[in-house]
Design a protein around this motif. Structure first.
Motif, PDB file in Angstrom:
ATOM      1  N   ASN A  10     -18.072 -88.181 -57.342  1.00 21.10           N
ATOM      2  CA  ASN A  10     -18.841 -89.014 -56.409  1.00 21.10           C
ATOM      3  C   ASN A  10     -20.137 -88.341 -55.989  1.00 21.10           C
ATOM      4  N   GLY A  11     -20.735 -87.573 -56.858  1.00 19.25           N
ATOM      5  CA  GLY A  11     -22.032 -86.976 -56.555  1.00 19.25           C
ATOM      6  C   GLY A  11     -22.005 -85.486 -56.340  1.00 19.25           C
ATOM      7  N   GLY A  12     -20.828 -84.904 -56.271  1.00 20.56           N
ATOM      8  CA  GLY A  12     -20.721 -83.465 -56.108  1.00 20.56           C
ATOM      9  C   GLY A  12     -20.732 -82.788 -57.470  1.00 20.56           C
ATOM     10  N   ARG A  13     -20.480 -81.501 -57.465  1.00 19.88           N
ATOM     11  CA  ARG A  13     -20.404 -80.783 -58.738  1.00 19.88           C
ATOM     12  C   ARG A  13     -19.235 -79.807 -58.696  1.00 19.88           C
ATOM     13  N   SER A  14     -18.567 -79.715 -59.817  1.00 15.66           N
ATOM     14  CA  SER A  14     -17.465 -78.785 -59.963  1.00 15.66           C
ATOM     15  C   SER A  14     -18.035 -77.453 -60.429  1.00 15.66           C
ATOM     16  N   ILE A  15     -17.618 -76.348 -59.776  1.00 13.82           N
ATOM     17  CA  ILE A  15     -18.150 -75.025 -60.110  1.00 13.82           C
ATOM     18  C   ILE A  15     -17.020 -74.048 -60.398  1.00 13.82           C
ATOM     19  N   LEU A  16     -17.373 -72.976 -61.055  1.00 11.86           N
ATOM     20  CA  LEU A  16     -16.477 -71.849 -61.269  1.00 11.86           C
ATOM     21  C   LEU A  16     -16.879 -70.738 -60.294  1.00 11.86           C
ATOM     22  N   PRO A  17     -16.021 -69.752 -60.079  1.00  9.35           N
ATOM     23  CA  PRO A  17     -16.359 -68.681 -59.137  1.00  9.35           C
ATOM     24  C   PRO A  17     -17.656 -67.945 -59.455  1.00  9.35           C
ATOM     25  N   ASP A  18     -18.106 -67.957 -60.717  1.00  6.91           N
ATOM     26  CA  ASP A  18     -19.347 -67.237 -61.023  1.00  6.91           C
ATOM     27  C   ASP A  18     -20.583 -67.892 -60.411  1.00  6.91           C
ATOM     28  N   ALA A  19     -20.440 -69.092 -59.836  1.00 10.40           N
ATOM     29  CA  ALA A  19     -21.550 -69.748 -59.137  1.00 10.40           C
ATOM     30  C   ALA A  19     -21.669 -69.263 -57.695  1.00 10.40           C
ATOM     31  N   LEU A  20     -20.696 -68.496 -57.235  1.00  9.72           N
ATOM     32  CA  LEU A  20     -20.674 -68.029 -55.849  1.00  9.72           C
ATOM     33  C   LEU A  20     -21.467 -66.738 -55.680  1.00  9.72           C
ATOM     34  N   ASN A  21     -21.992 -66.553 -54.478  1.00  5.70           N
ATOM     35  CA  ASN A  21     -22.654 -65.316 -54.081  1.00  5.70           C
ATOM     36  C   ASN A  21     -21.889 -64.702 -52.919  1.00  5.70           C
ATOM     37  N   PRO A  22     -21.873 -63.378 -52.798  1.00 12.67           N
ATOM     38  CA  PRO A  22     -21.261 -62.780 -51.610  1.00 12.67           C
ATOM     39  C   PRO A  22     -21.870 -63.388 -50.347  1.00 12.67           C
ATOM     40  N   GLY A  23     -21.012 -63.685 -49.390  1.00  9.89           N
ATOM     41  CA  GLY A  23     -21.450 -64.323 -48.156  1.00  9.89           C
ATOM     42  C   GLY A  23     -21.270 -65.817 -48.155  1.00  9.89           C
ATOM     43  N   ASP A  24     -20.902 -66.409 -49.296  1.00 10.81           N
ATOM     44  CA  ASP A  24     -20.642 -67.853 -49.329  1.00 10.81           C
ATOM     45  C   ASP A  24     -19.379 -68.174 -48.545  1.00 10.81           C
ATOM     46  N   LEU A  25     -19.341 -69.374 -47.998  1.00 11.44           N
ATOM     47  CA  LEU A  25     -18.193 -69.851 -47.237  1.00 11.44           C
ATOM     48  C   LEU A  25     -17.417 -70.839 -48.095  1.00 11.44           C
ATOM     49  N   ILE A  26     -16.116 -70.709 -48.098  1.00 15.83           N
ATOM     50  CA  ILE A  26     -15.262 -71.629 -48.853  1.00 15.83           C
ATOM     51  C   ILE A  26     -14.369 -72.351 -47.853  1.00 15.83           C
ATOM     52  N   PHE A  27     -14.588 -73.649 -47.729  1.00 14.16           N
ATOM     53  CA  PHE A  27     -13.804 -74.500 -46.839  1.00 14.16           C
ATOM     54  C   PHE A  27     -12.709 -75.157 -47.661  1.00 14.16           C
ATOM     55  N   SER A  28     -11.523 -75.263 -47.073  1.00 11.02           N
ATOM     56  CA  SER A  28     -10.422 -75.822 -47.839  1.00 11.02           C
ATOM     57  C   SER A  28      -9.425 -76.541 -46.949  1.00 11.02           C
ATOM     58  N   THR A  29      -8.508 -77.228 -47.623  1.00 14.01           N
ATOM     59  CA  THR A  29      -7.379 -77.861 -46.955  1.00 14.01           C
ATOM     60  C   THR A  29      -6.237 -77.940 -47.950  1.00 14.01           C
ATOM     61  N   THR A  30      -5.050 -78.216 -47.431  1.00 11.38           N
ATOM     62  CA  THR A  30      -3.877 -78.427 -48.265  1.00 11.38           C
ATOM     63  C   THR A  30      -3.229 -79.736 -47.828  1.00 11.38           C
ATOM     64  N   ASN A  31      -2.190 -80.109 -48.514  1.00 10.21           N
ATOM     65  CA  ASN A  31      -1.439 -81.299 -48.125  1.00 10.21           C
ATOM     66  C   ASN A  31      -0.294 -80.955 -47.188  1.00 10.21           C
ATOM     67  N   GLY A  32      -0.168 -79.695 -46.810  1.00  7.98           N
ATOM     68  CA  GLY A  32       0.920 -79.242 -45.945  1.00  7.98           C
ATOM     69  C   GLY A  32       0.771 -79.698 -44.503  1.00  7.98           C
ATOM     70  N   PHE A  33       1.888 -79.692 -43.787  1.00  3.39           N
ATOM     71  CA  PHE A  33       1.905 -80.134 -42.397  1.00  3.39           C
ATOM     72  C   PHE A  33       0.965 -79.300 -41.527  1.00  3.39           C
ATOM     73  N   GLY A  34       1.002 -77.969 -41.674  1.00  6.76           N
ATOM     74  CA  GLY A  34       0.158 -77.105 -40.849  1.00  6.76           C
ATOM     75  C   GLY A  34      -1.317 -77.408 -41.019  1.00  6.76           C
ATOM     76  N   SER A  35      -1.737 -77.604 -42.256  1.00  2.34           N
ATOM     77  CA  SER A  35      -3.136 -77.923 -42.541  1.00  2.34           C
ATOM     78  C   SER A  35      -3.521 -79.271 -41.949  1.00  2.34           C
ATOM     79  N   GLN A  36      -2.645 -80.241 -42.114  1.00  4.03           N
ATOM     80  CA  GLN A  36      -2.925 -81.568 -41.560  1.00  4.03           C
ATOM     81  C   GLN A  36      -3.006 -81.521 -40.029  1.00  4.03           C
ATOM     82  N   ALA A  37      -2.119 -80.748 -39.413  1.00  7.64           N
ATOM     83  CA  ALA A  37      -2.129 -80.625 -37.948  1.00  7.64           C
ATOM     84  C   ALA A  37      -3.426 -79.981 -37.468  1.00  7.64           C
TER      85      ALA A  37
END
Length: 194
Positions: A10-37
């Motif tokens: 939908n307009g984003g891009r899929s990357i591999l870790p070699d596209a990252l630089n030190p200091g980058d932030l990685i935001f994430s989520t899971t389908n688990g209850f704790g993450s949803q809460a």
């Protein structure tokens, strides 16, 4: 978030870790209850966790530093760390230099072994939904000996002389930091997992 595609199709891009630089932030989520809460209790955004990419570890593998319940502030292999995530998106702080990235990573490394700030997570809920009670209980107190994920990341960028927000680190959730993209305070790098 409307301007952050949750799927690279939908307009984003899929990357591999070699596209990252030190200091980058990685935001994430899971389908688990704790993450949803966490997502519900901190404003309903798409992220429940944030990590700092530090480059490679001693084995040459891409690595992150993060604050997680139980373990506290830890250094982890990126691939293993993302295995349980359902979504992981990388962002970069505009204006970050090699020097400020090194300062951020060095500070994060100094925090390794610090305990997880469980009270800080509870405080997030109090500050959002019971602010008067939070004020009476805390009176602006800060705990710099422990950290939860977004508190660690926010402190890290303060130490690198590139603050992400004007608020006290203990008052930021992963979603609060992610919303900085709306104001041009973060640049989208790409999706590591979707």
């Amino acid at each position: 978030m409307a301007n952050i595609p949750l799927d690279p199709d939908n307009g984003g891009r899929s990357i591999l870790p070699d596209a990252l630089n030190p200091g980058d932030l990685i935001f994430s989520t899971t389908n688990g209850f704790g993450s949803q809460a966490i997502r519900v209790l901190t404003g309903g955004g798409p992220a429940s966790h944030v990590r700092l990419y530090i480059g490679t570890d001693t084995t040459g593998s891409p690595a992150v530093i993060e604050a997680v319940p139980g373990a506290g502030v830890t250094l982890n292999d990126l691939a293993a760390d993302l295995a349980g995530d359902s979504l992981a998106v990388a962002f970069r702080r505009p204006g970050i230099t090699d020097e400020s990235a090194r300062a951020a990573v060095d500070y994060a490394k100094e925090q390794l072994g610090s305990a997880y700030n469980y009270f800080g997570v509870i405080r997030q809920f109090l500050a959002r939904y019971a602010s008067a009670l939070d004020l009476v209980i805390n009176l602006g107190a800060q705990d710099n000996q422990t950290a939860y994920c977004s508190q660690l990341v926010t402190n890290t960028f303060i130490q690198a002389q590139l603050p992400l927000t004007l608020t006290v680190p203990a008052f930021n959730s992963p979603d609060d930091i992610l919303q900085l993209d709306w104001f041009g305070e973060l640049d989208y790098v790409g999706h590591l997992k979707y």
